[in-house]
Design a protein around this motif. Sequence first.
Motif, PDB file in Angstrom:
ATOM      1  N   CYS A  49       0.844  -1.199   0.000  1.00 43.95           N
ATOM      2  CA  CYS A  49       0.000   0.000   0.000  1.00 43.95           C
ATOM      3  C   CYS A  49       0.881   1.252   0.000  1.00 43.95           C
ATOM      4  O   CYS A  49       0.627   2.202  -0.755  1.00 43.95           O
ATOM      5  N   ARG A  50       1.904   1.259   0.837  1.00 41.93           N
ATOM      6  CA  ARG A  50       2.829   2.409   0.879  1.00 41.93           C
ATOM      7  C   ARG A  50       3.543   2.571  -0.455  1.00 41.93           C
ATOM      8  O   ARG A  50       3.726   3.687  -0.948  1.00 41.93           O
ATOM      9  N   SER A  51       3.947   1.465  -1.069  1.00 44.73           N
ATOM     10  CA  SER A  51       4.673   1.559  -2.340  1.00 44.73           C
ATOM     11  C   SER A  51       3.745   2.050  -3.458  1.00 44.73           C
ATOM     12  O   SER A  51       4.178   2.799  -4.336  1.00 44.73           O
ATOM     13  N   ARG A  52       2.454   1.642  -3.452  1.00 38.56           N
ATOM     14  CA  ARG A  52       1.506   2.151  -4.451  1.00 38.56           C
ATOM     15  C   ARG A  52       1.343   3.663  -4.319  1.00 38.56           C
ATOM     16  O   ARG A  52       1.321   4.383  -5.319  1.00 38.56           O
ATOM     17  N   LEU A  53       1.245   4.135  -3.078  1.00 34.31           N
ATOM     18  CA  LEU A  53       1.108   5.571  -2.842  1.00 34.31           C
ATOM     19  C   LEU A  53       2.367   6.312  -3.295  1.00 34.31           C
ATOM     20  O   LEU A  53       2.287   7.330  -3.981  1.00 34.31           O
ATOM     21  N   LEU A  54       3.522   5.789  -2.966  1.00 32.34           N
ATOM     22  CA  LEU A  54       4.783   6.402  -3.365  1.00 32.34           C
ATOM     23  C   LEU A  54       4.935   6.401  -4.890  1.00 32.34           C
ATOM     24  O   LEU A  54       5.336   7.397  -5.493  1.00 32.34           O
ATOM     25  N   GLU A  55       4.574   5.282  -5.511  1.00 35.68           N
ATOM     26  CA  GLU A  55       4.674   5.186  -6.973  1.00 35.68           C
ATOM     27  C   GLU A  55       3.724   6.170  -7.651  1.00 35.68           C
ATOM     28  O   GLU A  55       4.093   6.834  -8.629  1.00 35.68           O
TER      29      GLU A  55
END
Length: 135
Positions: A49-55
């Motif tokens: 979830c954090r990586s989707r937001l960062l991406e």
Amino acid sequence: MPNCLCGCRSPQGAAAHAIVAALAADDLDRAIELGLLENVACEGCDASCRSRLLEAREVRLTALAARERHRAREARLQRRQAERDRQRQTARPAAPSAGSDTGTGVTEPARPALPSAAAAALARARAKAAERHKP
């Protein structure tokens, strides 16, 4: 307090959860309003979830930077074109719109004006030729 799509219920991540929900609904404008372009994160969310937001943030920032580069390029090209147009206008004086009458009733086509240095050289050459052909 909004719950994240990953199941996180951390109150500290409410802003990040709202952004993730807007992105999931494909509402990019709302996600940007909520702070997508800022450094918003939730430590309680799972890594995916954090990586989707960062991406999503990185993709949007890259797109905005590309748009800014495109706008700067277009402005630069327009400035260059305007400068070339100005140089063309100053390099050649405006030619008469109609041809000149030679006194014989025949109108000759208008000739482009010579640059001042060339016109001066031509005038000197004509004067010299006229001196040579005097009776």
